[in-house]
Design an enzyme around this catalytic site. Structure first.
Site, PDB file in Angstrom:
ATOM      1  N   TYR A 238     -11.686   5.657  -9.249  1.00 33.39           N
ATOM      2  CA  TYR A 238     -11.377   6.331  -7.978  1.00 33.39           C
ATOM      3  C   TYR A 238     -11.176   7.829  -8.131  1.00 33.39           C
ATOM      4  O   TYR A 238     -10.657   8.468  -7.216  1.00 33.39           O
ATOM      5  CB  TYR A 238     -10.037   5.828  -7.387  1.00 33.39           C
ATOM      6  CG  TYR A 238      -9.710   4.381  -7.448  1.00 33.39           C
ATOM      7  CD1 TYR A 238     -10.541   3.429  -6.879  1.00 33.39           C
ATOM      8  CD2 TYR A 238      -8.517   3.958  -8.031  1.00 33.39           C
ATOM      9  CE1 TYR A 238     -10.196   2.088  -6.907  1.00 33.39           C
ATOM     10  CE2 TYR A 238      -8.164   2.613  -8.063  1.00 33.39           C
ATOM     11  CZ  TYR A 238      -9.016   1.689  -7.496  1.00 33.39           C
ATOM     12  OH  TYR A 238      -8.679   0.377  -7.521  1.00 33.39           O
TER      13      TYR A 238
ATOM     14  N   CYS B 103     -17.630   5.421 -25.426  1.00 37.32           N
ATOM     15  CA  CYS B 103     -18.951   6.061 -25.470  1.00 37.32           C
ATOM     16  C   CYS B 103     -19.474   6.325 -24.068  1.00 37.32           C
ATOM     17  O   CYS B 103     -20.503   5.766 -23.656  1.00 37.32           O
ATOM     18  CB  CYS B 103     -19.917   5.183 -26.243  1.00 37.32           C
ATOM     19  SG  CYS B 103     -19.501   5.140 -27.971  1.00 37.32           S
TER      20      CYS B 103
ATOM     21  N   TYR C 220      -1.914  -1.312 -12.078  1.00 38.90           N
ATOM     22  CA  TYR C 220      -3.369  -1.300 -12.220  1.00 38.90           C
ATOM     23  C   TYR C 220      -3.832  -0.643 -13.523  1.00 38.90           C
ATOM     24  O   TYR C 220      -4.959  -0.190 -13.621  1.00 38.90           O
ATOM     25  CB  TYR C 220      -4.038  -0.639 -10.991  1.00 38.90           C
ATOM     26  CG  TYR C 220      -3.594  -1.290  -9.693  1.00 38.90           C
ATOM     27  CD1 TYR C 220      -4.029  -2.560  -9.347  1.00 38.90           C
ATOM     28  CD2 TYR C 220      -2.675  -0.655  -8.843  1.00 38.90           C
ATOM     29  CE1 TYR C 220      -3.586  -3.183  -8.198  1.00 38.90           C
ATOM     30  CE2 TYR C 220      -2.221  -1.276  -7.681  1.00 38.90           C
ATOM     31  CZ  TYR C 220      -2.687  -2.542  -7.366  1.00 38.90           C
ATOM     32  OH  TYR C 220      -2.241  -3.161  -6.219  1.00 38.90           O
TER      33      TYR C 220
ATOM     34  N   GLY D 242       0.762  -1.241   0.000  1.00 34.84           N
ATOM     35  CA  GLY D 242       0.000   0.000   0.000  1.00 34.84           C
ATOM     36  C   GLY D 242       0.789   1.285   0.000  1.00 34.84           C
ATOM     37  O   GLY D 242       0.190   2.365  -0.036  1.00 34.84           O
TER      38      GLY D 242
HETATM   39  N1  PLP Z   1      -1.740  -6.859  -0.536  1.00 38.96           N
HETATM   40  C1  PLP Z   1      -3.076  -6.936  -0.609  1.00 38.96           C
HETATM   41  C2  PLP Z   1      -3.782  -7.958   0.202  1.00 38.96           C
HETATM   42  C3  PLP Z   1      -3.817  -6.078  -1.427  1.00 38.96           C
HETATM   43  O1  PLP Z   1      -5.142  -6.165  -1.504  1.00 38.96           O
HETATM   44  C4  PLP Z   1      -3.101  -5.121  -2.209  1.00 38.96           C
HETATM   45  C5  PLP Z   1      -3.812  -4.184  -3.087  1.00 38.96           C
HETATM   46  O2  PLP Z   1      -4.990  -4.175  -3.256  1.00 38.96           O
HETATM   47  C6  PLP Z   1      -1.706  -5.082  -2.113  1.00 38.96           C
HETATM   48  C7  PLP Z   1      -1.059  -5.955  -1.267  1.00 38.96           C
HETATM   49  C8  PLP Z   1      -0.866  -4.116  -2.906  1.00 38.96           C
HETATM   50  O3  PLP Z   1      -1.231  -2.816  -2.725  1.00 38.96           O
HETATM   51  P1  PLP Z   1      -0.367  -1.684  -3.435  1.00 38.96           P
HETATM   52  O4  PLP Z   1      -0.373  -1.979  -4.890  1.00 38.96           O
HETATM   53  O5  PLP Z   1      -1.093  -0.427  -3.135  1.00 38.96           O
HETATM   54  O6  PLP Z   1       0.994  -1.752  -2.853  1.00 38.96           O
END
Ligand code: PLP
Length: 411
Positions: free
Chosen positions: A316, A341, A370, A238
């Site tokens: 988002y 569209c 992503y 994260g």
């Molecule tokens: N671990 C888990 C369980 C997740 O759900 C996510 C993202 O959704 C991540 C790791 C990786 O998050 P990030 O890409 O923000 O580092």
């Protein structure tokens, strides 16, 4: 803009050449657009490698036992899995399909962690057949299912520790009101159940994504350790990245400091970065098709991709930058529209460009995580290729979809 000056949203090693054209991984992106077409995802391979090494070094300097686990959902591509396996990382997958890609990318099954809040029996069977190392168990129903299908399987329990980082609601996962994992009230019962016929090896929590504030991470290890002593402590991913020049995410070192603060000696601490390994490594290149100037209202610059290759602005409200690849800078306020569209198919609202025209190559940086992962076929748009660039060489690691690919499943 002067030669060479680029913000930190661009892949490491990127530069503007003498003619003011963007180079990624030593490759001229206007040339890449000519050779491979647009839209396309362009990655600097060395950027991914450097960030993987930075993670490994940051944890090696601070922890006796650790694993850096690539959150494959950020960029589930065999070439990326291959590269990160070679750098010594583990990986996590969130579905049978991601597992398939991780295995195809050469990850040893024992180094794979299987996530998912609703793993199907089919996915579990597939993972067991390939000898996946650990399941991160998410619910009582999954405990029942695993006990039946794989008694003795090594598992971690996913805990929602009641810590809410400040980020978008859709990517916050640590709070009690979450579809993921066991809330603290349920944890004692989950621990007891998971210890009966499975091998409970540790605890897991992921607070959310695109997190700038490190304070919530400082409490995390402590909260989990109060639940019990286990060999593995997985503190999730994260860490935020820079999507725009004004974003200043914490360093990997500061993040490692925060994560490890409450971790007891002797346990193996795992972290699960996704976007902070691959997000800034990639840019998307498009071709401008139309420029619609509505006097005193707005200038729409329409490109040949959109929400099918980058869903995050719509999902988002994610904010990106954009530039004309051979004329950085400019003072014309523009909105980058996709070709889909949907009025909401806007990639970037209010960005300054230099006199955009049809035929220009437009680049949006920081799409490495992503982007490809969430690509879809809306309006039957063939999904873009993935191109890895290194030392001036470009290689296609995922080819562009064709119209024939679009009918291949139709019976
Ligand atoms: N671990 C888990 C369980 C997740 O759900 C996510 C993202 O959704 C991540 C790791 C990786 O998050 P990030 O890409 O923000 O580092």
């Amino acid at each position: 803009m002067a030669v060479g000056t680029l913000s930190h949203v661009y892949p490491l090693g990127s530069r503007l050449d003498e003619a003011g054209r963007l180079e990624v991984g030593g490759c001229d992106v206007v040339e890449l657009a000519r050779e491979f077409g647009t839209p396309a995802y362009v990655y600097a391979e060395e950027d991914i490698r450097a960030r993987a090494r930075a993670y490994m070094q940051a944890f090696a300097a601070r922890a006796e036992r650790f694993e850096v686990v690539y959150a494959g959902k950020a960029f589930p591509c065999t070439a990326a899995f291959r590269l990160l396996a070679a750098e010594g990382l583990c990986c996590d997958v969130a579905s049978g399909g991601e597992l398939h890609l991780a295995l195809a990318g050469g990850f040893a099954p024992g180094r794979i962690y299987m996530h998912g809040n609703n793993k199907t029996e089919h996915e579990i069977a597939y993972a067991l057949e390939h000898g996946v190392g650990h399941f991160v168990v998410d619910s009582f129903d999954e405990i029942d299912r695993l006990e039946r299908m794989a008694p003795g399987q090594r598992v971690l329990l996913r805990v929602t520790p009641g810590i809410r980082p400040s980020t978008h609601d859709y990517i916050a996962t640590g709070q009690a009101d979450s579809k993921f994992g066991f809330g603290l009230d349920d944890v004692p019962r989950a621990v007891e159940r998971a210890s009966q016929r499975l091998e409970l090896r540790g605890l897991h929590a992921h607070l959310g994504s695109q997190v700038f504030d490190l304070e919530p991470y400082e409490k995390l290890a402590e909260v989990l350790t109060e639940i019990g002593d286990y060999p593995l402590l997985n503190l999730g991913g994260g860490l935020a990245i820079a999507y725009t020049a004004g974003d200043e995410p914490p360093s990997v070192e500061a993040y490692a400091d925060a994560l490890l603060r409450g971790a007891p000696d002797g346990v193996t601490v795992l972290c699960e970065p996704g976007r902070s390994l691959v997000g800034n490594a990639g840019v998307t290149i498009y071709t401008v098709g139309t420029v619609k100037r509505i006097p005193d209202v707005r200038t729409y610059v329409a490109v040949d991709g959109g929400m099918s290759d980058n869903l995050r602005p719509m999902l988002y409200g994610a904010r990106y930058e954009a530039e004309i690849a051979e004329r950085f800078g400019g003072d014309e306020l523009c909105t980058i529209a996709g070709m889909h569209c949907e009025s909401g198919d806007i990639l970037v609202r209010d960005v300054l460009l230099d006199d955009p025209r049809p035929g220009d190559v437009l680049v949006t940086p920081a799409t490495g995580a992503y982007g490809h992962a969430m690509a879809n076929n809306y309006n039957a748009a063939p999904r873009p290729p993935v191109i890895f660039c290194s030392d001036g060489d470009a290689r296609v690691v995922v080819r562009r979809e064709t119209y024939d690919d679009l009918t291949v499943r139709d019976l």
